[in-house]
Design a protein around this motif. Structure first.
Motif, short mmCIF file in Angstrom:
data_model
loop_
_atom_site.label_atom_id
_atom_site.label_comp_id
_atom_site.label_asym_id
_atom_site.label_seq_id
_atom_site.Cartn_x
_atom_site.Cartn_y
_atom_site.Cartn_z
N ASN A 46 1.03 -1.28 -0.09
CA ASN A 46 -0.04 0.04 0.03
C ASN A 46 0.92 1.24 -0.07
O ASN A 46 1.45 1.77 0.86
N GLU A 47 0.97 2.02 -1.12
CA GLU A 47 1.83 3.19 -1.17
C GLU A 47 1.52 4.20 -0.32
O GLU A 47 2.48 5.10 0.24
N ALA A 48 0.36 4.41 0.18
CA ALA A 48 -0.15 5.50 0.97
C ALA A 48 0.53 5.15 2.29
O ALA A 48 1.10 6.08 3.07
N TRP A 49 0.30 3.88 2.78
CA TRP A 49 0.91 3.46 3.84
C TRP A 49 2.22 3.56 4.14
O TRP A 49 2.98 4.06 5.10
N GLU A 50 3.03 3.29 3.01
CA GLU A 50 4.58 3.35 2.84
C GLU A 50 5.14 4.79 3.01
O GLU A 50 5.97 4.99 3.58
N LYS A 51 4.35 5.68 2.47
CA LYS A 51 4.59 7.16 2.45
C LYS A 51 4.50 7.58 4.01
O LYS A 51 5.37 8.48 4.49
N GLU A 52 3.69 7.26 4.83
CA GLU A 52 3.62 7.46 6.10
C GLU A 52 4.46 6.58 7.14
O GLU A 52 4.57 7.09 8.28
N ASN A 53 4.94 5.76 6.61
CA ASN A 53 5.67 4.85 7.48
C ASN A 53 7.07 4.40 6.71
O ASN A 53 7.38 3.16 6.59
N VAL A 54 7.77 5.37 6.08
CA VAL A 54 8.94 5.25 5.17
C VAL A 54 10.01 4.44 6.05
O VAL A 54 10.44 3.27 5.14
N LYS A 55 10.43 4.67 7.04
CA LYS A 55 11.53 3.75 7.66
C LYS A 55 11.05 2.45 8.07
O LYS A 55 11.90 1.46 7.70
N VAL A 56 9.94 2.03 8.40
CA VAL A 56 9.47 0.77 8.55
C VAL A 56 9.33 -0.03 7.16
O VAL A 56 9.83 -1.01 7.13
N ALA A 57 8.75 0.87 6.22
CA ALA A 57 8.59 0.20 4.81
C ALA A 57 10.13 -0.22 4.27
O ALA A 57 10.16 -1.28 3.91
N ALA A 58 10.91 0.68 4.57
CA ALA A 58 12.34 0.29 4.27
C ALA A 58 12.95 -0.96 4.84
O ALA A 58 13.67 -1.76 4.06
N MET A 59 12.76 -1.13 5.89
CA MET A 59 13.47 -2.12 6.87
C MET A 59 12.44 -3.26 6.41
O MET A 59 13.41 -4.43 6.27
N TYR A 60 11.25 -3.35 6.39
CA TYR A 60 10.49 -4.63 5.77
C TYR A 60 10.96 -4.92 4.19
O TYR A 60 11.02 -6.07 4.16
N ARG A 61 11.12 -3.89 3.37
CA ARG A 61 11.70 -4.12 2.05
C ARG A 61 12.88 -4.91 1.95
O ARG A 61 13.15 -5.89 1.36
N LYS A 62 13.95 -4.42 2.96
CA LYS A 62 15.23 -5.03 3.23
C LYS A 62 15.07 -6.61 3.46
O LYS A 62 15.79 -7.37 2.93
N LEU A 63 14.24 -6.94 4.39
CA LEU A 63 13.82 -8.35 4.72
C LEU A 63 13.45 -8.75 3.49
O LEU A 63 13.98 -10.19 3.08
N ILE A 64 12.66 -8.54 2.77
CA ILE A 64 12.07 -9.23 1.71
C ILE A 64 13.24 -9.52 0.51
O ILE A 64 13.23 -10.76 0.11
N ILE A 65 13.93 -8.56 0.40
CA ILE A 65 15.09 -8.61 -0.79
C ILE A 65 16.14 -9.60 -0.15
O ILE A 65 16.63 -10.76 -0.89
#
Length: 69
Positions: A46-65
């Motif tokens: 959800n892009e809107a959620w990611e914009k509101e939670n940039v650091k959490v989204a970045a950490m989660y994306r690092k786990l996925i990668i």
């Protein structure tokens, strides 16, 4: 159980990436599930959620990668 900070998740991630491969994937999956629950991470993305939670989204994306490599 107390909530973990994003730095706590980062520290766990750093320990996990030093594990052997079969264990690493299992531990990364568990860490991702814990993050989804604690930070209410939406699935699918959800892009809107990611914009509101940039650091959490970045950490989660690092786990996925890391998990998919």
């Amino acid at each position: 159980m107390r909530k973990k900070s994003l730095m706590d998740f980062q520290r766990e991630y750093e320990k996990i990436i030093l594990s052997d491969q079969p264990r690493k994937d299992i531990e990364l999956a568990a860490l991702m599930a814990e993050m989804r629950k604690q930070f209410n991470i939406p699935v699918p993305r959800n892009e809107a959620w990611e914009k509101e939670n940039v650091k959490v989204a970045a950490m989660y994306r690092k786990l996925i990668i890391t998990r998919t490599l």
